[in-house]
Design a protein around this motif. Structure first.
Motif, PDB file in Angstrom:
ATOM      1  N   SER A  76      12.689  88.670  75.953  1.00 36.49           N
ATOM      2  CA  SER A  76      13.368  87.932  75.084  1.00 36.49           C
ATOM      3  C   SER A  76      13.593  87.048  74.414  1.00 36.49           C
ATOM      4  O   SER A  76      13.658  87.083  72.733  1.00 36.49           O
ATOM      5  CB  SER A  76      14.938  88.197  74.976  1.00 36.49           C
ATOM      6  N   ASP A  77      12.619  85.595  74.738  1.00 33.15           N
ATOM      7  CA  ASP A  77      12.149  84.818  74.295  1.00 33.15           C
ATOM      8  C   ASP A  77      10.994  85.011  73.579  1.00 33.15           C
ATOM      9  O   ASP A  77      10.996  84.409  72.992  1.00 33.15           O
ATOM     10  CB  ASP A  77      11.744  83.447  75.534  1.00 33.15           C
ATOM     11  N   ILE A  78      10.010  85.928  73.160  1.00 34.23           N
ATOM     12  CA  ILE A  78       9.339  85.652  71.756  1.00 34.23           C
ATOM     13  C   ILE A  78      10.063  86.556  70.962  1.00 34.23           C
ATOM     14  O   ILE A  78      10.359  87.808  70.976  1.00 34.23           O
ATOM     15  CB  ILE A  78       7.625  86.527  72.778  1.00 34.23           C
ATOM     16  N   ARG A  79      10.326  86.318  69.555  1.00 37.04           N
ATOM     17  CA  ARG A  79      11.590  86.614  68.971  1.00 37.04           C
ATOM     18  C   ARG A  79       9.706  87.329  68.085  1.00 37.04           C
ATOM     19  O   ARG A  79      10.335  88.257  67.508  1.00 37.04           O
ATOM     20  CB  ARG A  79      11.082  85.245  67.861  1.00 37.04           C
ATOM     21  N   ASP A  80       8.433  87.028  67.852  1.00 36.62           N
ATOM     22  CA  ASP A  80       7.607  88.118  66.528  1.00 36.62           C
ATOM     23  C   ASP A  80       5.968  87.556  67.212  1.00 36.62           C
ATOM     24  O   ASP A  80       6.347  87.207  68.110  1.00 36.62           O
ATOM     25  CB  ASP A  80       8.010  87.824  65.664  1.00 36.62           C
ATOM     26  N   ILE A  81       5.225  88.605  67.398  1.00 39.10           N
ATOM     27  CA  ILE A  81       4.007  88.784  67.551  1.00 39.10           C
ATOM     28  C   ILE A  81       3.715  89.208  66.388  1.00 39.10           C
ATOM     29  O   ILE A  81       3.753  90.397  65.836  1.00 39.10           O
ATOM     30  CB  ILE A  81       3.438  89.368  68.379  1.00 39.10           C
ATOM     31  N   GLU A  82       2.254  88.347  65.846  1.00 38.39           N
ATOM     32  CA  GLU A  82       1.701  89.037  64.667  1.00 38.39           C
ATOM     33  C   GLU A  82      -0.374  88.883  65.029  1.00 38.39           C
ATOM     34  O   GLU A  82      -0.250  88.256  65.369  1.00 38.39           O
ATOM     35  CB  GLU A  82       1.729  88.698  63.503  1.00 38.39           C
ATOM     36  N   VAL A  83      -1.049  90.400  65.287  1.00 36.80           N
ATOM     37  CA  VAL A  83      -1.993  90.626  64.498  1.00 36.80           C
ATOM     38  C   VAL A  83      -2.627  89.907  63.665  1.00 36.80           C
ATOM     39  O   VAL A  83      -2.826  91.083  63.313  1.00 36.80           O
ATOM     40  CB  VAL A  83      -2.381  90.763  65.927  1.00 36.80           C
ATOM     41  N   THR A  84      -4.047  89.190  63.461  1.00 36.44           N
ATOM     42  CA  THR A  84      -4.674  89.209  62.573  1.00 36.44           C
ATOM     43  C   THR A  84      -6.078  89.365  63.026  1.00 36.44           C
ATOM     44  O   THR A  84      -6.144  89.034  63.743  1.00 36.44           O
ATOM     45  CB  THR A  84      -4.813  87.988  62.121  1.00 36.44           C
ATOM     46  N   PHE A  85      -6.503  90.532  62.008  1.00 36.47           N
ATOM     47  CA  PHE A  85      -8.537  90.440  63.174  1.00 36.47           C
ATOM     48  C   PHE A  85      -9.252  90.424  61.807  1.00 36.47           C
ATOM     49  O   PHE A  85      -9.416  89.963  60.471  1.00 36.47           O
ATOM     50  CB  PHE A  85      -8.648  91.912  63.273  1.00 36.47           C
ATOM     51  N   HIS A  86     -10.041  88.989  62.238  1.00 40.73           N
ATOM     52  CA  HIS A  86     -11.724  88.588  61.094  1.00 40.73           C
ATOM     53  C   HIS A  86     -12.305  88.995  61.767  1.00 40.73           C
ATOM     54  O   HIS A  86     -12.802  88.544  62.733  1.00 40.73           O
ATOM     55  CB  HIS A  86     -11.323  87.355  61.327  1.00 40.73           C
ATOM     56  N   ARG A  87     -13.221  90.096  60.384  1.00 39.21           N
ATOM     57  CA  ARG A  87     -14.500  91.025  61.112  1.00 39.21           C
ATOM     58  C   ARG A  87     -15.689  90.551  59.707  1.00 39.21           C
ATOM     59  O   ARG A  87     -16.553  90.848  59.611  1.00 39.21           O
ATOM     60  CB  ARG A  87     -14.061  92.558  60.914  1.00 39.21           C
ATOM     61  N   GLU A  88     -15.448  89.556  58.744  1.00 40.64           N
ATOM     62  CA  GLU A  88     -15.389  90.313  57.508  1.00 40.64           C
ATOM     63  C   GLU A  88     -16.209  88.831  56.750  1.00 40.64           C
ATOM     64  O   GLU A  88     -15.205  87.651  57.262  1.00 40.64           O
ATOM     65  CB  GLU A  88     -15.209  90.660  56.138  1.00 40.64           C
ATOM     66  N   GLY A  89     -17.508  88.227  56.568  1.00 42.34           N
ATOM     67  CA  GLY A  89     -17.342  86.734  56.211  1.00 42.34           C
ATOM     68  C   GLY A  89     -17.379  85.749  57.498  1.00 42.34           C
ATOM     69  O   GLY A  89     -17.579  84.583  57.116  1.00 42.34           O
ATOM     70  N   VAL A  90     -17.664  86.428  58.222  1.00 41.27           N
ATOM     71  CA  VAL A  90     -17.519  85.270  59.596  1.00 41.27           C
ATOM     72  C   VAL A  90     -18.945  85.702  61.285  1.00 41.27           C
ATOM     73  O   VAL A  90     -19.271  86.967  60.935  1.00 41.27           O
ATOM     74  CB  VAL A  90     -16.072  85.598  61.084  1.00 41.27           C
ATOM     75  N   ALA A  91     -18.988  84.723  61.239  1.00 44.32           N
ATOM     76  CA  ALA A  91     -20.319  84.880  61.994  1.00 44.32           C
ATOM     77  C   ALA A  91     -20.218  85.857  63.649  1.00 44.32           C
ATOM     78  O   ALA A  91     -21.095  86.045  63.833  1.00 44.32           O
ATOM     79  CB  ALA A  91     -21.251  83.099  62.619  1.00 44.32           C
ATOM     80  N   ALA A  95      -9.898  87.089  67.028  1.00 47.43           N
ATOM     81  CA  ALA A  95      -8.447  87.630  66.320  1.00 47.43           C
ATOM     82  C   ALA A  95      -7.493  86.914  66.356  1.00 47.43           C
ATOM     83  O   ALA A  95      -8.460  85.976  67.123  1.00 47.43           O
ATOM     84  CB  ALA A  95      -8.614  89.071  67.213  1.00 47.43           C
ATOM     85  N   GLN A  96      -6.904  87.045  66.131  1.00 49.86           N
ATOM     86  CA  GLN A  96      -5.712  85.383  65.827  1.00 49.86           C
ATOM     87  C   GLN A  96      -4.226  86.274  66.339  1.00 49.86           C
ATOM     88  O   GLN A  96      -4.078  86.916  65.623  1.00 49.86           O
ATOM     89  CB  GLN A  96      -5.909  84.693  65.110  1.00 49.86           C
ATOM     90  N   VAL A  97      -3.512  85.573  67.671  1.00 46.54           N
ATOM     91  CA  VAL A  97      -2.351  86.781  67.671  1.00 46.54           C
ATOM     92  C   VAL A  97      -1.320  84.899  67.370  1.00 46.54           C
ATOM     93  O   VAL A  97      -1.370  84.398  68.386  1.00 46.54           O
ATOM     94  CB  VAL A  97      -2.481  86.932  69.072  1.00 46.54           C
ATOM     95  N   GLU A  98      -0.456  85.476  66.761  1.00 43.17           N
ATOM     96  CA  GLU A  98       0.375  84.294  66.834  1.00 43.17           C
ATOM     97  C   GLU A  98       2.083  84.903  66.957  1.00 43.17           C
ATOM     98  O   GLU A  98       2.536  86.265  66.956  1.00 43.17           O
ATOM     99  CB  GLU A  98       0.635  84.431  64.557  1.00 43.17           C
ATOM    100  N   LEU A  99       2.512  84.038  68.024  1.00 43.90           N
ATOM    101  CA  LEU A  99       3.551  84.495  68.200  1.00 43.90           C
ATOM    102  C   LEU A  99       4.800  83.181  68.236  1.00 43.90           C
ATOM    103  O   LEU A  99       4.324  81.825  67.405  1.00 43.90           O
ATOM    104  CB  LEU A  99       3.942  84.142  70.042  1.00 43.90           C
ATOM    105  N   THR A 100       5.978  84.040  67.716  1.00 44.69           N
ATOM    106  CA  THR A 100       6.865  82.819  67.332  1.00 44.69           C
ATOM    107  C   THR A 100       8.182  83.328  68.914  1.00 44.69           C
ATOM    108  O   THR A 100       8.740  83.640  69.157  1.00 44.69           O
ATOM    109  CB  THR A 100       8.212  83.442  65.908  1.00 44.69           C
TER     110      THR A 100
END
Length: 276
Positions: A76-91, A95-100
């Motif tokens: 319950s201390d985790i308010r939100d989780i957002e996952v972003t995948f980065h595949r285009e234009g990177v060597a 992925a980046q996981v942002e937790l609030t």
């Protein structure tokens, strides 16, 4: 080389052209290998760790990491989780996981931040001093689970685990962490290139679904390191079973936490380490 599935979060393996050498003959073929991506964990906008991880079940992984590393005390201390995948234009895809997380937990995190890069292969990589090494596990409560454990539970879990290792069957190179009931039946399992990550994904599932961590045991397709035992203790798991050997520190921490540790688990045998 391409992804067998369209969405990275649904993968875990990629197809790779190979040459098979057998008895002096060479054959062109295709095989599958487990995915290993950098996964950046960001808490309240501040980067905290970069883990090498199989890019699936990342919300469960992030939640399990946050709880098992003591960044938060409860889901319950985790308010939100957002996952972003980065595949285009990177060597290298990542992925980046942002937790609030709750402000109190974030304040505590800032007070004891340390570098944790590379944690997949080494439980203390990046630690700044011996004083920061956390070797005082929580005592697991005695809820009577071990008394209810069926005599054949370990054998059943060992027999069922391969059925839950689809990526391992495909690649031959991933670890698995399975959640088992008192009969040894496997309720669910997670796979990852890192054994710590697989356990974090399992713990994330437990805490996000508010399942009773004291009413089951973990079966791992790996050796028993101190950190795996430490993570289990933090959420109250009463037994850790592994296919391979334990380390001396894993045995010591299991004893201190009151966790039953069994290793070299097979369908017909296992080794138990005395609690005293």
């Amino acid at each position: 080389m391409n992804d067998p599935l369209e969405n990275a979060e649904e993968c875990g393996a990629i197809e790779q052209a190979v040459r098979r050498h057998r008895d002096g003959h060479v054959e062109a073929a295709h095989d599958h290998v487990g995915q290993e991506w950098p996964i950046a964990l960001v808490f309240n906008g501040i980067s905290h760790a970069v883990m090498m991880c199989t890019p699936r079940d990342l919300e469960a992984f992030a939640a399990g990491f946050a709880v098992s590393e003591g960044i938060v005390e409860r889901a319950s201390d985790i308010r939100d989780i957002e996952v972003t995948f980065h595949r285009e234009g990177v060597a290298t895809p990542y992925a980046q996981v942002e937790l609030t997380i709750a402000q109190q937990a974030f304040a505590a995190l800032k007070a004891r931040r340390r570098a944790l890069a590379g944690r997949t292969g080494c439980g203390v990589c990046g630690i700044e001093s011996i004083e920061l090494l956390d070797l005082a596990p929580e005592r697991v409560p005695d809820t009577g689970f071990l008394a209810r454990l069926a005599p054949g539970a370990i054998a059943r879990a060992a027999n069922e685990l391969p059925l839950h290792q689809a990526l391992t069957r495909m690649t031959g190179g991933l670890h698995a962490a399975a959640w088992c009931d008192a009969s040894g039946a496997i309720a669910f399992a997670f796979e990852d290139v890192g054994r710590h990550n697989a356990l974090d994904k399992l713990i994330g599932r437990l805490v996000r679904d508010r399942l009773d961590a004291t009413n089951g045991f973990v079966f791992l397709s790996s050796r028993a390191s101190y950190e795996l035992v430490r993570k289990a203790a933090r959420v109250g798991i009463p037994m850790v079973a592994t296919i391979s050997a334990p380390s001396s520190l894993a045995i010591a921490l299991a004893r201190e936490a009151g966790i039953r540790l069994v290793s070299f688990c097979r369908e017909s045998s296992y080794v138990e380490y005395d609690a005293s």
